[in-house]
Scaffold this active site. Structure first.
Site, PDB file in Angstrom:
ATOM      1  N   TYR A  33       1.000  -1.113   0.037  1.00  0.00           N
ATOM      2  CA  TYR A  33      -0.006   0.009   0.132  1.00  0.00           C
ATOM      3  C   TYR A  33       0.889   1.439   0.206  1.00  0.00           C
ATOM      4  CZ  TYR A  33       0.791   0.735   5.075  1.00  0.00           C
ATOM      5  OH  TYR A  33       1.290   1.311   6.199  1.00  0.00           O
ATOM      6  N   ARG A 100      -7.883 -20.402  -2.053  1.00  0.00           N
ATOM      7  CA  ARG A 100      -7.025 -20.126  -1.308  1.00  0.00           C
ATOM      8  C   ARG A 100      -5.830 -21.245  -1.526  1.00  0.00           C
ATOM      9  NH1 ARG A 100      -4.881 -21.663   3.659  1.00  0.00           N
ATOM     10  NH2 ARG A 100      -3.653 -20.104   5.027  1.00  0.00           N
ATOM     11  N   LYS A 147       6.428  -1.768   1.706  1.00  0.00           N
ATOM     12  CA  LYS A 147       5.109  -1.353   2.551  1.00  0.00           C
ATOM     13  C   LYS A 147       3.993  -2.393   2.527  1.00  0.00           C
ATOM     14  CE  LYS A 147       2.986   3.432   3.550  1.00  0.00           C
ATOM     15  NZ  LYS A 147       3.168   3.261   4.687  1.00  0.00           N
ATOM     16  N   LEU A 204      10.807   1.311   7.256  1.00  0.00           N
ATOM     17  CA  LEU A 204      10.328   1.907   5.904  1.00  0.00           C
ATOM     18  C   LEU A 204      11.127   3.160   5.253  1.00  0.00           C
ATOM     19  CD1 LEU A 204       7.828   1.217   3.993  1.00  0.00           C
ATOM     20  CD2 LEU A 204       7.006   3.316   5.545  1.00  0.00           C
TER      21      LEU A 204
HETATM   22  N1  PDD Z   1       2.557   5.145   7.506  1.00  0.00           N
HETATM   23  N2  PDD Z   1       7.276   3.983   9.206  1.00  0.00           N
HETATM   24  C1  PDD Z   1       6.165   3.100   9.051  1.00  0.00           C
HETATM   25  C2  PDD Z   1       6.349   1.924   9.555  1.00  0.00           C
HETATM   26  C3  PDD Z   1       5.171   3.559   8.291  1.00  0.00           C
HETATM   27  O1  PDD Z   1       3.959   2.869   8.161  1.00  0.00           O
HETATM   28  C4  PDD Z   1       5.205   5.032   7.913  1.00  0.00           C
HETATM   29  C5  PDD Z   1       3.865   5.533   7.051  1.00  0.00           C
HETATM   30  C6  PDD Z   1       6.243   5.828   7.769  1.00  0.00           C
HETATM   31  C7  PDD Z   1       6.361   7.077   7.486  1.00  0.00           C
HETATM   32  O2  PDD Z   1       6.406   7.252   5.897  1.00  0.00           O
HETATM   33  P1  PDD Z   1       5.726   8.206   5.067  1.00  0.00           P
HETATM   34  O3  PDD Z   1       6.593   9.372   5.538  1.00  0.00           O
HETATM   35  O4  PDD Z   1       6.415   7.871   3.586  1.00  0.00           O
HETATM   36  O5  PDD Z   1       4.514   8.386   5.161  1.00  0.00           O
HETATM   37  C8  PDD Z   1       7.283   5.097   8.601  1.00  0.00           C
HETATM   38  C9  PDD Z   1       1.440   5.497   6.787  1.00  0.00           C
HETATM   39  C10 PDD Z   1       1.255   7.125   7.016  1.00  0.00           C
HETATM   40  C11 PDD Z   1       0.241   4.875   7.552  1.00  0.00           C
HETATM   41  O6  PDD Z   1       0.352   3.638   7.543  1.00  0.00           O
HETATM   42  O7  PDD Z   1      -0.877   5.364   7.623  1.00  0.00           O
END
Ligand code: PDD
Length: 287
Positions: A33, A100, A147, A204
Site C-alpha cells: 500500500y 486459497r 510497505k 520503511l
Molecule cells: N505510515 N514507518 C512506518 C512503519 C510507516 O507505516 C510509515 C507511514 C512511515 C512514514 O512514511 P511516510 O513518510 O512515507 O508516510 C514510517 C502511513 C502514514 C500509514 O500507514 O498510515
C-alpha cells in the site's frame, strides 16, 4: 454525500465497494500500500510515493497495474470527486482473487483499492501540543522496507501505546529504536543534531523523512544518520516523528518521561514550518 472510493477501475460510493471473499489481501495480507498527504487539494511528494509503490510491488512480485501517469490521474480524480482539501489518500494493490493456496495464482488480476480520509493536518492539536510515545518491542518481519499491508505487529504495538495513554509506539530492536508504528522516529541531541536511523531493511524508507532530511540540510541543521537507543531518546533535547498523514509531529514524552521540558522544541518547530512551506508551494508539491 457518500465518500467516493476507487475499486478495480471504477469510482463508486463506499457502501457499494465490495472485495471478493477470496481476495489474497483479505486471506494472506498479500499486498502492498501507499499513503499520501493532501494539502489544499494537492498531493504532497507524490512522485516519491509512486516510486516507493513501484519498488514495493516489484519486491513482492505483484505486477503494477498502472503507469505513474495513470496513478496520478486516478489520485487527482478521487481528490476531486470527494472535494478533499486536506487529508490523506490511501491505496493498496493485492495479488488478486484466487482459491486459497500459498503459491502465486496463475491468472489473478491485482485488486486495486483507493480511498480518501479528510483530516486536519496543518492545524491538528497534536502538532501544537506534541504527542506521547511509548516503546514496545519491534515484532515485525525482516523486510520492513516493503510497505506491506500485513500490519498486525503495528496494530498490536499502536494499541499497546493507546492503552498506555500514548498516541504512537516507538518500536525497539536490540535496544535501538527502529521507527514508529506508522511513522519515522527522530531525536535531537543536546548539541542540536538531528538523529535518524539510516535506511536498511529494518525500516520503511519514509517519504516525509526523505523530504525532512533535505530541508534540514538546506536549513543548516546538523544531521546524524545513525541508530539511537531508547536511553539516548530519554536524554534527548527534542524528539519528533514524520509521516505523510501528520507531516512533522513533536514528541513530548517517551515512556511517561518528559522530553526535556515536555514541550515541542525549537528545531522541531522550525522543521515543521519548513515542511509546511514546502508542502504549500504548488510548484514543488504538485506532481
Ligand atoms: N505510515 N514507518 C512506518 C512503519 C510507516 O507505516 C510509515 C507511514 C512511515 C512514514 O512514511 P511516510 O513518510 O512515507 O508516510 C514510517 C502511513 C502514514 C500509514 O500507514 O498510515
Amino acid at each position: 454525500m457518500s465518500r467516493i472510493v476507487f475499486l478495480n477501475g471504477s469510482f463508486l460510493p463506499l457502501e457499494e465497494a465490495k472485495v471478493p471473499f477470496m481476495d489474497r489481501g483479505f486471506l494472506f495480507g498479500d499486498g502492498v500500500y501507499e499513503g499520501i498527504g493532501v494539502l489544499d487539494g494537492r498531493l504532497i511528494d507524490n512522485e516519491a510515493h509512486l516510486e516507493r509503490l513501484e519498488r514495493s510491488l516489484s519486491e513482492v512480485r505483484i505486477p503494477n497495474p498502472y503507469t505513474r501517469a495513470e496513478w496520478t490521474s486516478l489520485q487527482g480524480e478521487i481528490v476531486r470527486r470527494n472535494g478533499m482539501q486536506e487529508g490523506f489518500i490511501y491505496f493498496q494493490v493485492t495479488r488478486g482473487v484466487a482459491e486459497r493456496d500459498f503459491f502465486f495464482p496463475e491468472n489473478a488480476k491485482p485488486t486495486v483499492a483507493m480511498f480518501t480520509q479528510a483530516k486536519a493536518i496543518v492545524h491538528a492539536p497534536a502538532a501544537e501540543k506534541g504527542i506521547a510515545v511509548v516503546t514496545v518491542p519491534d515484532l515485525r518481519w525482516e523486510r520492513r522496507d516493503i510497505k506491506s499491508i500485513s500490519l498486525l505487529a503495528q496494530v498490536l504495538a499502536k494499541q499497546a501505546a493507546k492503552e498506555a495513554g500514548a498516541q504512537e509506539a516507538w518500536l525497539v530492536d536490540e535496544g535501538f529504536v527502529t521507527e514508529g508504528g506508522s511513522s519515522s522516529a527522530f531525536i535531537v541531541t543536546p548539541t542540536g543534531s538531528i538523529v535518524v536511523r539510516p535506511l536498511s531493511h529494518a525500516i520503511l524508507p519514509g517519504i516525509t523523512r526523505k523530504s525532512l532530511l533535505r530541508l534540514s540540510k538546506e536549513g543548516g541543521i546538523a544531521l546524524e544518520e545513525r541508530r539511537f537507543t531508547v536511553e539516548e531518546a530519554y536524554e534527548a533535547a527534542e524528539a519528533f516523528l514524520t509521516s505523510a498523514s501528520n507531516f512533522v509531529l513533536p514528541v513530548v514524552s517517551i515512556d511517561g518521561r518528559p522530553v526535556a521540558d515536555g514541550k515541542p522544541g525549537p528545531i522541531t518547530r522550525k522543521l515543521r514550518e519548513l515542511y509546511l512551506q514546502m508542502a504549500s508551494a504548488p510548484a514543488l508539491a504538485a506532481e
